[in-house]
Structures are given as structure tokens and as C-alpha cells.
Design a protein around this motif. Structure first.
Motif, PDB file in Angstrom:
ATOM      1  N   VAL A 117      27.205  -4.308 -47.923  1.00 31.55           N
ATOM      2  CA  VAL A 117      25.796  -3.986 -47.764  1.00 31.55           C
ATOM      3  C   VAL A 117      25.418  -4.373 -46.484  1.00 31.55           C
ATOM      4  O   VAL A 117      25.437  -5.811 -46.082  1.00 31.55           O
ATOM      5  CB  VAL A 117      25.096  -4.645 -48.871  1.00 31.55           C
ATOM      6  N   ARG A 118      24.809  -3.738 -45.694  1.00 29.44           N
ATOM      7  CA  ARG A 118      24.221  -3.997 -44.356  1.00 29.44           C
ATOM      8  C   ARG A 118      22.663  -3.365 -44.532  1.00 29.44           C
ATOM      9  O   ARG A 118      22.448  -2.220 -44.781  1.00 29.44           O
ATOM     10  CB  ARG A 118      24.570  -3.431 -43.211  1.00 29.44           C
ATOM     11  N   TYR A 119      21.436  -3.931 -44.262  1.00 28.71           N
ATOM     12  CA  TYR A 119      20.343  -3.503 -44.321  1.00 28.71           C
ATOM     13  C   TYR A 119      19.295  -4.167 -43.578  1.00 28.71           C
ATOM     14  O   TYR A 119      19.657  -5.197 -42.722  1.00 28.71           O
ATOM     15  CB  TYR A 119      19.739  -3.708 -45.609  1.00 28.71           C
ATOM     16  N   GLY A 120      18.233  -3.525 -43.174  1.00 26.90           N
ATOM     17  CA  GLY A 120      17.342  -3.942 -42.043  1.00 26.90           C
ATOM     18  C   GLY A 120      16.666  -3.052 -41.377  1.00 26.90           C
ATOM     19  O   GLY A 120      15.876  -2.124 -41.973  1.00 26.90           O
ATOM     20  N   LEU A 121      16.574  -3.021 -40.042  1.00 23.04           N
ATOM     21  CA  LEU A 121      15.692  -2.222 -39.185  1.00 23.04           C
ATOM     22  C   LEU A 121      16.594  -1.243 -38.402  1.00 23.04           C
ATOM     23  O   LEU A 121      17.464  -1.960 -37.463  1.00 23.04           O
ATOM     24  CB  LEU A 121      14.547  -2.976 -38.458  1.00 23.04           C
ATOM     25  N   SER A 122      16.436  -0.181 -38.477  1.00 27.02           N
ATOM     26  CA  SER A 122      17.185   0.721 -37.466  1.00 27.02           C
ATOM     27  C   SER A 122      16.213   0.928 -36.411  1.00 27.02           C
ATOM     28  O   SER A 122      15.354   1.915 -36.529  1.00 27.02           O
ATOM     29  CB  SER A 122      17.690   2.142 -38.226  1.00 27.02           C
ATOM     30  N   VAL A 123      16.548   0.787 -35.072  1.00 24.87           N
ATOM     31  CA  VAL A 123      15.715   1.463 -33.873  1.00 24.87           C
ATOM     32  C   VAL A 123      16.480   2.294 -33.067  1.00 24.87           C
ATOM     33  O   VAL A 123      17.454   2.337 -32.644  1.00 24.87           O
ATOM     34  CB  VAL A 123      15.457   0.163 -33.016  1.00 24.87           C
ATOM     35  N   SER A 124      15.785   3.518 -33.102  1.00 23.49           N
ATOM     36  CA  SER A 124      16.316   4.834 -32.177  1.00 23.49           C
ATOM     37  C   SER A 124      15.865   4.689 -30.891  1.00 23.49           C
ATOM     38  O   SER A 124      14.667   4.160 -30.753  1.00 23.49           O
ATOM     39  CB  SER A 124      16.114   6.116 -33.111  1.00 23.49           C
ATOM     40  N   ASP A 125      16.586   5.087 -29.802  1.00 22.56           N
ATOM     41  CA  ASP A 125      16.288   5.074 -28.478  1.00 22.56           C
ATOM     42  C   ASP A 125      16.731   6.178 -28.053  1.00 22.56           C
ATOM     43  O   ASP A 125      17.730   6.934 -28.197  1.00 22.56           O
ATOM     44  CB  ASP A 125      16.351   3.639 -27.874  1.00 22.56           C
ATOM     45  N   TYR A 126      16.298   6.608 -26.751  1.00 15.61           N
ATOM     46  CA  TYR A 126      16.886   7.441 -25.905  1.00 15.61           C
ATOM     47  C   TYR A 126      16.728   6.716 -24.475  1.00 15.61           C
ATOM     48  O   TYR A 126      15.714   6.543 -23.900  1.00 15.61           O
ATOM     49  CB  TYR A 126      15.981   8.601 -25.745  1.00 15.61           C
TER      50      TYR A 126
END
Length: 225
Positions: A145-154
Motif C-alpha cells: 500500500v502506498r498513499y498520500g498526495l498525488s501532484v500533477s504537473d506540466y
């Protein structure tokens, strides 16, 4: 915390595990095979996942320290361990499949790699786990299990933030080290409002907790088919 910042490689690997090439569904008679299954959990502490066009060099130049303290607060509020354990334990017990929690983790550095097989009908775990049969089990379920905050970027521009949870799981037949099951469940929840709301960071907490619930709900659906 084991890790507060996770590389884009980990996120890509977790998503890849859910692709068709890496999935292996349970057989229709699996829960009636009369075999004992042991379960090992590998639940990491909360982390940040990069999702976008950013490369490794760009990541090295981008500071993520702003997330460190907020995620510590969140992690103290929503430890997902019991929720995830309950998902698997209840599913197996309700299907009358005996499950045994093993009180140790897998140290892959100390395990031998499993040799290649010429079988056209079976896939095998990368590492040789057959010695675990000495624990009084026939099969091994590994839940990561991995969990947390996913940050999308360009490029260098952030385009969004989501609570995220990735649960990967494999069942290994300890007679021959073959894979009986392999899949992944993913939860992604948009943050409603601003993420930076100290001291409790409720919006961030709700998004990550929601992603964990979503991933476990997906897994329940798969196990109760």
C-alpha cells in the motif's frame, strides 16, 4: 516516516501493475480450494507522488518540503492500516477461506530470485517464497500500500493535487512459487478547496482518506465477485 517524497518511477510502476499485461484474476474456485493463506502487509507511510511530464532532474530542483509537515498531521489522523487489514480479512473469512496474518515483512534483499520457467501456462513470483510454507500455510497474499498526495504537473507548472491510494496484491502458491492472483486497486480524490488549511488540514485529510476508502471499496468488489 519511511519516505515523504516518492519518485515518479514508483507511481508509474504502481499504475503499470494494473495494466492488462500484469493482471492475473482469481479462478472461480479459488475460495473453495481448501488451502490456508498467509498474509503479509507492506503499508508505507504517507508520501508525495509526482504525476506528469516532470523528469528526474526537474524533481531534484523542485522543493517538496512544503508538504512534509502537513502530511505528518494527516498521517496521524488517518492511519489506513486497520481499514485495509479489515478489507482483506473480512473478505476471506466471509468466503470461508482460512487466512493467517504473518508477523513479519519480506526482506527481498535476503531472498533468492526465482529462476526462469519454461511453463506457458503459469507466471511466477520474481523471488523464491517457497520457504514460507514452513509457517504452516499453502499460499501467501502480499498486500502493498502506498498513499498520500498525488501532484500533477506540466513542465514546472502544477496542474492539480489529489488524495491518492495504490493497493497492489499478489497471491503466491508456495508449492511451486507460481502466481495465483495479481492486481491493483487505485483511489484518487480531488481536494475540495485549498489544501493548505492549518492546523488540521481538513481538506487534505478528507481527500487522502477518501482515496483510501475508494481503493478499498474497489478491492472489496473484486474479492466479493
Amino acid at each position: 516516516m519511511k519516505k515523504i517524497i516518492n519518485s515518479i518511477g514508483l507511481l508509474a510502476a504502481l499504475i503499470t501493475l494494473g495494466s492488462c499485461g500484469f493482471q492475473k484474476p482469481l479462478t472461480s474456485n479459488y475460495f473453495n480450494n481448501g488451502k490456508k493463506v498467509g498474509i503479509i502487509y507492506d503499508i508505507d507511510s504517507i508520501g508525495v507522488f509526482k504525476n506528469g511530464s516532470q523528469g528526474l532532474l526537474d524533481m531534484a530542483l523542485t522543493s517538496e518540503n512544503r508538504f512534509k509537515e502537513p502530511l505528518k498531521v494527516v498521517d496521524q489522523k488517518i492511519n489506513p492500516t486497520q481499514k485495509i487489514k479489515n478489507t482483506f480479512q473480512n473478505a476471506f473469512l466471509n468466503r470461508k477461506k482460512q487466512i493467517i496474518a504473518l508477523d513479519h515483512s519480506l526482506d527481498y534483499e535476503k531472498l533468492d530470485k526465482f529462476g526462469k520457467s519454461d511453463s506457458k501456462y503459469k507466471e511466477y513470483h520474481r523471488y523464491d517464497l517457497r520457504s514460507l510454507k514452513e509457517q504452516g500455510i499453502d499460499e501467501l497474499l502480499i498486500v502493498s500500500v502506498r498513499y498520500g498526495l498525488s501532484v500533477s504537473d506540466y513542465g514546472m507548472i502544477e496542474t492539480g493535487k489529489d488524495g491518492s491510494c495504490y493497493i497492489t496484491y499478489e497471491i503466491v502458491d508456495l508449492d511451486d512459487n507460481s502466481l495465483l492472483y495479481r492486481d491493483t486497486s487505485v483511489g484518487l480524490k480531488k481536494i475540495k478547496g485549498k489544501w493548505k488549511t492549518p492546523p488540521n488540514y481538513d481538506n487534505l485529510t478528507n481527500a487522502i482518506d477518501g482515496a483510501i476508502s475508494q481503493a478499498t471499496d474497489v478491492q472489496k468488489t473484486k474479492l466479493y465477485k
